[in-house]
Write an enzyme that holds these catalytic residues in place. Structure first.
Site, mmCIF file in Angstrom:
data_model
loop_
_atom_site.group_PDB
_atom_site.id
_atom_site.type_symbol
_atom_site.label_atom_id
_atom_site.label_comp_id
_atom_site.label_asym_id
_atom_site.label_seq_id
_atom_site.Cartn_x
_atom_site.Cartn_y
_atom_site.Cartn_z
ATOM 1 N N HIS A 120 -43.238 9.184 0.050
ATOM 2 C CA HIS A 120 -41.993 9.874 -0.295
ATOM 3 C C HIS A 120 -41.218 10.447 0.887
ATOM 4 O O HIS A 120 -40.162 11.049 0.692
ATOM 5 C CB HIS A 120 -42.300 11.003 -1.286
ATOM 6 C CG HIS A 120 -43.339 11.967 -0.804
ATOM 7 N ND1 HIS A 120 -43.670 13.113 -1.496
ATOM 8 C CD2 HIS A 120 -44.132 11.976 0.309
ATOM 9 C CE1 HIS A 120 -44.611 13.774 -0.842
ATOM 10 N NE2 HIS A 120 -44.913 13.099 0.245
ATOM 11 N N HIS A 121 -41.727 10.286 2.097
ATOM 12 C CA HIS A 121 -41.009 10.806 3.262
ATOM 13 C C HIS A 121 -40.059 9.781 3.875
ATOM 14 O O HIS A 121 -39.269 10.131 4.767
ATOM 15 C CB HIS A 121 -41.992 11.279 4.337
ATOM 16 C CG HIS A 121 -42.872 12.401 3.907
ATOM 17 N ND1 HIS A 121 -42.397 13.538 3.298
ATOM 18 C CD2 HIS A 121 -44.224 12.560 3.993
ATOM 19 C CE1 HIS A 121 -43.396 14.350 3.021
ATOM 20 N NE2 HIS A 121 -44.522 13.779 3.423
ATOM 21 N N ALA A 122 -40.136 8.532 3.434
ATOM 22 C CA ALA A 122 -39.262 7.497 3.994
ATOM 23 C C ALA A 122 -37.849 7.642 3.445
ATOM 24 O O ALA A 122 -37.651 7.816 2.242
ATOM 25 C CB ALA A 122 -39.811 6.109 3.683
#
Length: 236
Positions: free
Chosen positions: A133-135
């Site tokens: 979810h950090h991309a």
């Protein structure tokens, strides 16, 4: 250790879990990211039985482009990711070919699980990696190359006509990339419950709902703070 079998007891049909540890990132020993956890999760499920474990396919360029800029996707797939970008992600030590294969395999497992779920009328499925979810749309970070949550949401909309998607993110870290990708998009509602003082720091982006959990949060407090999610789902 908690068995998943009680969670599956009321699910009709075969539950498929797609895995991607067949594609080894080939990180050096003692790398700070515990890549072996994915293999351990698969082995645990294999030992318990009751589910079908399926090797996930490689995601395609077009699938990745559902939530990512094409230039960024092609730079990864063609093995042209810059050293700066790979350091930002955290996997700069991995051989380029392994970096590409693992990134596409991880995304592909989530895509396969999404299709399995929606093609079978709502029988749920899962991926034993992902949650990346950090991309962002045009950049990776925090051990996340592609945002499989965002790609899965867009796939559900484009391929299956799902009008509205709720992304529930319960990782210890705030889902900044997912929040940014769907910023201003009313068709995808983002919810993240996470450590208030944890990562990400300078790149945190607001979800539609962010629940900041204090350090040392116990089960009772955690459940009380996320309880409103039940009403939120019912109201939507």
């Amino acid at each position: 250790r908690t068995s998943v079998m009680p969670l599956l007891s009321d699910v009709g049909g075969t539950v498929d879990f797609f895995y991607s540890d067949w594609a080894d990132m080939q990180l050096p020993a003692r790398h700070r990211f515990p890549m072996e956890k994915y293999t351990l999760a698969r082995e645990l499920l294999q030992a318990e039985g009751g589910v079908r474990l399926v090797p996930g396919p490689l995601a395609t360029v077009e699938e990745a482009c559902l939530a990512h800029d094409r230039e960024y996707v092609e730079s990864i797939v063609l093995g042209q990711a810059s050293v700066t970008m790979r350091k930002r992600v955290g996997f700069a030590e991995a051989p380029m070919e392994a970096y590409v294969l693992r990134s596409l395999a991880s995304l592909g497992a989530t895509i396969a699980a999404t299709r399995r779920c929606l093609l079978t009328g709502g029988v749920w499925s899962g991926a034993l990696s992902g949650g990346t979810h950090h991309a962002f749309a045009a950049a990776g970070e925090g051990f996340c190359v592609f945002n499989d949550c965002a790609v899965a949401a867009r796939l559900a909309q484009v391929e299956f006509g799902v009008a509205n998607v709720l992304v529930v993110d319960l990782d210890v870290h705030q889902g900044n990339g997912t929040a940014k990708i769907f910023e201003g998009d009313d068709s995808v509602f983002t919810y993240s419950a996470h450590q208030a003082k944890g990562y990400p720091f300078s790149t945190r982006c607001a979800s539609d709902v962010d629940v900041d959990l204090p350090d040392g949060c116990d089960d009772e407090l955690y459940l009380r703070l996320v309880e409103p999610l039940r009403e939120m789902i019912a109201s939507r």
